[in-house]
Motif scaffolding. Structure first.
Motif, short mmCIF file in Angstrom:
data_model
loop_
_atom_site.label_atom_id
_atom_site.label_comp_id
_atom_site.label_asym_id
_atom_site.label_seq_id
_atom_site.Cartn_x
_atom_site.Cartn_y
_atom_site.Cartn_z
N LEU A 59 8.15 -89.12 61.48
CA LEU A 59 8.10 -88.54 62.79
C LEU A 59 7.44 -89.69 63.94
CD1 LEU A 59 8.39 -86.11 64.85
CD2 LEU A 59 6.17 -85.35 64.24
N ILE B 122 3.94 -90.64 60.07
CA ILE B 122 3.68 -90.51 61.58
C ILE B 122 3.36 -91.91 61.72
CG2 ILE B 122 3.19 -88.06 61.92
CD1 ILE B 122 0.17 -88.93 61.99
N MET C 247 0.63 -80.37 68.11
CA MET C 247 2.09 -80.52 68.59
C MET C 247 2.99 -81.51 67.70
SD MET C 247 3.68 -82.17 72.25
CE MET C 247 2.95 -83.64 71.67
N TYR C 248 2.33 -82.45 67.14
CA TYR C 248 3.18 -83.28 66.40
C TYR C 248 3.11 -82.84 64.80
CZ TYR C 248 3.24 -87.15 69.68
OH TYR C 248 3.71 -87.87 70.79
N THR D 289 2.99 -79.78 63.68
CA THR D 289 3.72 -78.46 63.42
C THR D 289 5.18 -78.81 63.63
OG1 THR D 289 3.42 -77.94 65.65
CG2 THR D 289 2.02 -76.99 64.14
N HIS D 290 5.61 -80.10 63.78
CA HIS D 290 6.84 -80.22 64.21
C HIS D 290 7.97 -79.85 62.78
CE1 HIS D 290 10.57 -82.81 65.06
NE2 HIS D 290 10.20 -82.66 66.12
N LYS D 291 8.83 -79.84 62.86
CA LYS D 291 9.90 -79.05 61.58
C LYS D 291 10.11 -80.43 60.86
CE LYS D 291 14.23 -79.42 64.28
NZ LYS D 291 15.46 -78.55 64.71
N GLN D 292 10.20 -81.53 61.47
CA GLN D 292 10.23 -82.77 60.67
C GLN D 292 9.39 -83.07 59.38
OE1 GLN D 292 13.14 -84.61 60.59
NE2 GLN D 292 12.48 -86.17 59.45
N LYS E 204 9.96 -88.20 55.23
CA LYS E 204 10.21 -87.59 56.42
C LYS E 204 9.33 -88.13 57.49
CE LYS E 204 11.61 -82.92 54.58
NZ LYS E 204 11.21 -81.54 54.91
N THR F 18 5.36 -90.46 66.88
CA THR F 18 4.21 -89.98 67.60
C THR F 18 3.55 -90.79 68.53
OG1 THR F 18 2.55 -90.51 65.78
CG2 THR F 18 3.52 -88.49 65.62
N GLU G 258 7.70 -80.46 57.77
CA GLU G 258 7.71 -79.49 56.97
C GLU G 258 7.92 -80.09 55.55
OE1 GLU G 258 10.74 -76.75 58.24
OE2 GLU G 258 9.51 -76.05 59.99
#
Length: 273
Positions: free
Chosen positions: A150, A123, A175-176, A178-181, A148, A152, A183
């Motif tokens: 994301l 992140i 919110m960030y 739990t993002h599918k990115q 992976k 933020t 996972e």
């Protein structure tokens, strides 16, 4: 003879787009208490994460000039966005006048040593994530590591404004995270020097499921190794500390304790006037 112009008693120069890099400065002073530091926070232009590459490079060179004038033996870019956009230029510009270190390479090295054939999350700011620099450097290791990433962007202003360890910060983090990115990641890189302040909340979210990787301590260890390798460790006395910002506000002054762990007096240095 190497380093005939650099001496152990010279200070360390550290800079960031704001006061977030104080997390790195704090880690450095804990590990290297005899080293003097000059910290510059470019608060007039933060955040760097949304600036163009050309702008970040221009700011970084100006700051390097200041730190070199102050006799810095090392320039530590304590900002992921500036490390992405300006590290190569800064290293070329500084040349032999000082050693240069960024906050990305020590983390990449650690990932390569510990997460071969695994999946790692990142992140960070839009600039850091969109640059793909972590992905490129990790791929170059050839350790079969999947990254992976994301962006933020809400986290830096949230932290700068002191919204940490409360319901609002928890909501934004959830919110960030739990993002599918993100996972299935087995470790999470905190790709911004602000983020150590929310490390406890991130760790609480994940529990024992993964390692949260904080660059500040890794960068401090890398700095120690760099100084030792080039015979530049200052091992006598207690180092001095100066903290400069390009634009002073009471908000920044009040938040510095959060980042540095103790009271910090900021000096205004309007570099662009």
């Amino acid at each position: 003879m190497e380093n005939n112009l650099l001496r152990p008693e010279q200070p360390l120069g550290i800079f960031d787009s704001g006061i977030g890099g104080l997390t790195v400065a704090h880690a450095v002073t804990r590990l290297l208490p005899s080293e003097s530091i000059i910290y510059f926070g470019d608060t007039a232009h933060l955040p760097y994460g949304d600036k163009s590459t050309a702008a970040i490079q221009a700011y970084s060179i100006k700051i390097c000039d200041l730190l070199l004038q102050q006799g810095a033996k090392v320039i530590l870019i304590a900002c992921n966005s500036a490390s992405v956009s300006a590290y190569d230029l800064v290293r070329e510009y500084v040349g032999s006048r000082a050693k240069v270190l960024n906050v990305i390479d020590p983390v990449v090295h650690y990932i390569g040593e510990n997460y071969a054939n695994r999946t790692v999350g990142l992140i960070g700011t839009r600039r850091t994530v969109s640059s793909g620099v972590y992905r490129q450097k990790i791929k170059a290791l050839r350790r079969n590591i999947t990254l992976k990433s994301l962006a933020t962007p809400l986290l830096v202003p949230m932290i700068e404004e002191g919204f940490v360890h409360n319901r609002l910060s928890q909501y934004i983090l959830d919110m960030y995270l739990t993002h599918k990115q993100l996972e299935s990641v087995e470790a999470l890189i905190l790709g911004c020097t602000h983020y150590p302040l929310i490390r406890p909340e991130v760790e609480a979210y994940y529990g024992d499921r993964l390692e949260v990787i904080d660059s500040s301590e890794m960068v401090a260890r890398a700095l120690y190794q760099l100084l030792e390798e080039h015979h530049l460790l200052n091992q006598s006395g207690e180092g001095t500390k100066r903290f400069l910002v390009s634009d002073f506000t009471r908000t920044f002054q009040s938040q510095t304790r959060l980042f540095f762990g103790e009271k910090v007096e900021l000096e205004t240095y309007p570099l662009w006037e």
